[in-house]
Design a protein around this motif. Structure first.
Motif, PDB file in Angstrom:
ATOM      1  N   SER A 198       0.751  -1.338  -0.048  1.00 42.19           N
ATOM      2  CA  SER A 198       0.016   0.130  -0.179  1.00 42.19           C
ATOM      3  C   SER A 198       0.781   1.328  -0.082  1.00 42.19           C
ATOM      4  O   SER A 198       0.405   2.365  -0.320  1.00 42.19           O
ATOM      5  CB  SER A 198      -1.006   0.196   1.237  1.00 42.19           C
ATOM      6  N   ASP A 199       2.044   1.154   0.278  1.00 43.27           N
ATOM      7  CA  ASP A 199       3.151   2.379   0.264  1.00 43.27           C
ATOM      8  C   ASP A 199       3.712   2.818  -0.970  1.00 43.27           C
ATOM      9  O   ASP A 199       3.764   3.682  -1.294  1.00 43.27           O
ATOM     10  CB  ASP A 199       4.086   2.078   1.500  1.00 43.27           C
ATOM     11  N   GLU A 200       4.266   1.357  -1.367  1.00 39.27           N
ATOM     12  CA  GLU A 200       5.077   1.610  -2.712  1.00 39.27           C
ATOM     13  C   GLU A 200       5.267   0.301  -3.450  1.00 39.27           C
ATOM     14  O   GLU A 200       4.634  -0.723  -2.990  1.00 39.27           O
ATOM     15  CB  GLU A 200       6.356   2.208  -2.056  1.00 39.27           C
TER      16      GLU A 200
END
Length: 527
Positions: free
Chosen positions: A186-188
């Motif tokens: 979900s971050d990267e």
């Protein structure tokens, strides 16, 4: 019984193409899988354990990397060859670089290492495989397209730690060729890749004199020109870097879904509806058109555009594959699949004509066996060539057990003809016949028979077959994937198949004993 808790298969080289090892983590229902693609790769196991997920992932990766070549050239390097001359910008190449390349081609006959490429070419390719805006973005886009999801994170196992990972390792007899991995959360999204300092031609691959002559011809064009002709230089680099570039565009992948029967019966209706709605675009509001998963959309598109008349010329091996399709029609379908190109709307209609009957039957009035096998027959007749990959979901669907064993022979014959085959299956009959074809291959080797490919008398080498068992942990930890090694006694079957057979036998014996007991005690039993 054989021990099916074996570790991942050994690194056995494939026949005529590099090895491909695929590893995934938290992908769909699969917690972890580490599989090697073989000429024949089989996924077995209970439903909802991720077999289709991995089959579609293979389809996606094949498109991203153009069929797992020895060297992962960016797609644009191939696409640029088809651009008009005005597309190109002038290229400045030092004369020393051209002279060095000419000497290497003459003295080394094309045996040039990756590190010996001109520095600007070498550096661009190394940076490309590690660029998150290149291969990884293409992979993530194609995953969304293929699975019809808004984000690749929808494909992540829900109870996982929140990170989806896909990695590839491609190697041959000389060792590792290249690696690629992408992780998404979900971050990267992060990407890593590497290319070994491989010999671009030569070694165990031998010298391709025709390719080398073409390289020298292109280099002479470049040296004589006042301005470097970009098209010639680009073709030179593509051909130099990837020895398989001459056949690159011939390699393709075909996916045949489990829902093919219904699609075959209604594909013309689907096409007509989509075209009818699209004709209103820009003139009046239309409701949103439901989408199909990309792999199924590709399947439908190939049917809509199907036209065997476009195959003006074929390789002899392609003709051999087409002959296998005719054998399938004769031995299983007991009739012919015909194409009517003159129907309203311009979409081909596929009909079935039983042997000995002059009248054709539309697929929606035939048995489910016919509509299930029709796309396999069509793809073999009109599309498949050596080097292609064919992915079939449940090839045994709606087939009599005898026809399932015949289908196993057809799959083996495709392997002999140079096609990589990937199937998902629940069929014990299919696996038993595959095991017998492996035994046939071992017998041929023991007798010292000629092992040249022969699609008319199929057999399988044990090293050509990989059967992978998908096992649900039952505790919410996701599916794991293990190889079922070939056993001369037990063949290629999962242990639970034998457990089911034993349970059925015991139930049958128990019920029979109870009936006999009641009968012996004077009970009334209708004979």
């Amino acid at each position: 019984m054989a021990n099916h808790e074996a570790s991942v298969a050994n690194e056995t080289p494939q026949f005529g193409q590099p090895n491909v090892r695929l590893e995934v983590q938290d992908f769909g229902p699969v917690a972890h899988a580490n599989i090697q693609l073989r000429p024949l790769t089989v996924f077995v196991g209970p439903s909802n354990t991720g077999k289709t997920y991995l089959a579609l992932l293979i389809y996606t990766l094949h498109g991203v990397f153009a069929g797992f070549p020895r060297f992962p050239l960016p797609e644009r390097w191939y696409m640029d060859l088809h651009m008009p001359p005005g597309y190109w910008e002038p290229i400045e190449i030092p004369g020393k670089t051209l002279e060095e390349m000419r000497k290497k081609l003459i003295t080394q006959r094309g045996q040039i290492k990756f590190s010996e490429l001109p520095h600007f070419v070498h550096n661009e390719l190394v940076s490309h495989i590690n660029d998150p805006n290149q291969f990884s973005s293409d992979l993530l886009y194609r995953l969304r397209y293929c699975f019809d999801v808004e984000s690749e994170l929808e494909l992540m196992r829900q109870s996982s730690s929140g990170r989806l990972r896909v990695s590839l390792n491609v190697n041959d007899l000389s060792g590792d060729l290249w690696q690629f991995a992408v992780e998404s959360s979900s971050d990267e999204a992060s990407v890593s890749g590497s290319v070994q300092d491989i010999l671009l031609q030569g070694g165990n691959r031998g010298i391709n004199s025709r390719r080398n002559d073409r390289l020298l011809q292109l280099l002479r064009q470049i040296e004589r020109a006042e301005e470097i002709p970009p098209l010639a230089w680009h073709e030179f680099l593509v051909l130099l870097i990837n020895p398989d570039a001459e056949n690159q565009w011939a390699s393709d992948v075909f996916y045949v879904p489990a829902v093919r029967g219904g699609i075959m019966e209604s594909h013309r209706i689907i096409a007509s509806a989509l075209v009818g709605r699209s004709s209103y675009a820009g003139f009046e509001p239309t409701p949103q058109i439901p989408t199909l998963p990309g792999a199924i959309a590709d399947f439908v598109r190939r049917l809509i555009l199907y036209d065997e008349r476009q195959k003006n010329s074929r390789l002899a091996a392609s003709e051999q594959i087409a002959k296998l399709a005719k054998d399938l029609e004769k031995n299983i379908l007991s009739g012919d699949i015909l194409i009517d190109q003159s129907t309203t709307g311009g979409y081909p209609e596929f009909v079935y004509r039983p042997q000995g009957i002059q009248q054709s039957i539309r697929l929606n009035r035939t048995s489910s066996m016919v509509s299930e096998l029709t796309p396999i027959v069509l793809f073999m007749r009109g599309y498949l060539k050596p080097g292609d990959t064919l992915i079939i979901e449940e090839p045994e669907a709606h087939l009599h057990p005898a026809a399932q064993t015949q289908m196993a022979k057809t799959l083996a014959a495709l392997v002999r003809a140079g096609v990589r085959v990937v199937v998902t299956t629940h069929s014990d009959w299919l696996l038993q016949k595959m095991a017998n074809l492996v035994r046939e291959g071992e017998l041929r080797q023991a007798q010292g028979e000629d092992s040249e490919p022969d699609a008319s008398a199929p057999w399988l080498d044990p090293q050509e077959v990989g059967v992978w068992l998908f096992k649900d942990s039952q505790d919410g930890e996701g599916t794991t994937v293990q190889e079922i090694p070939f056993d001369r006694v037990d063949g290629l079957e999962p242990e639970d198949y034998a457990d089911v057979a034993e349970t059925l036998y015991n139930d049958s014996a128990k019920l029979q004993n109870q009936l006999e007991l009641i009968k012996s005690q004077g009970g009334i039993i209708n004979e």
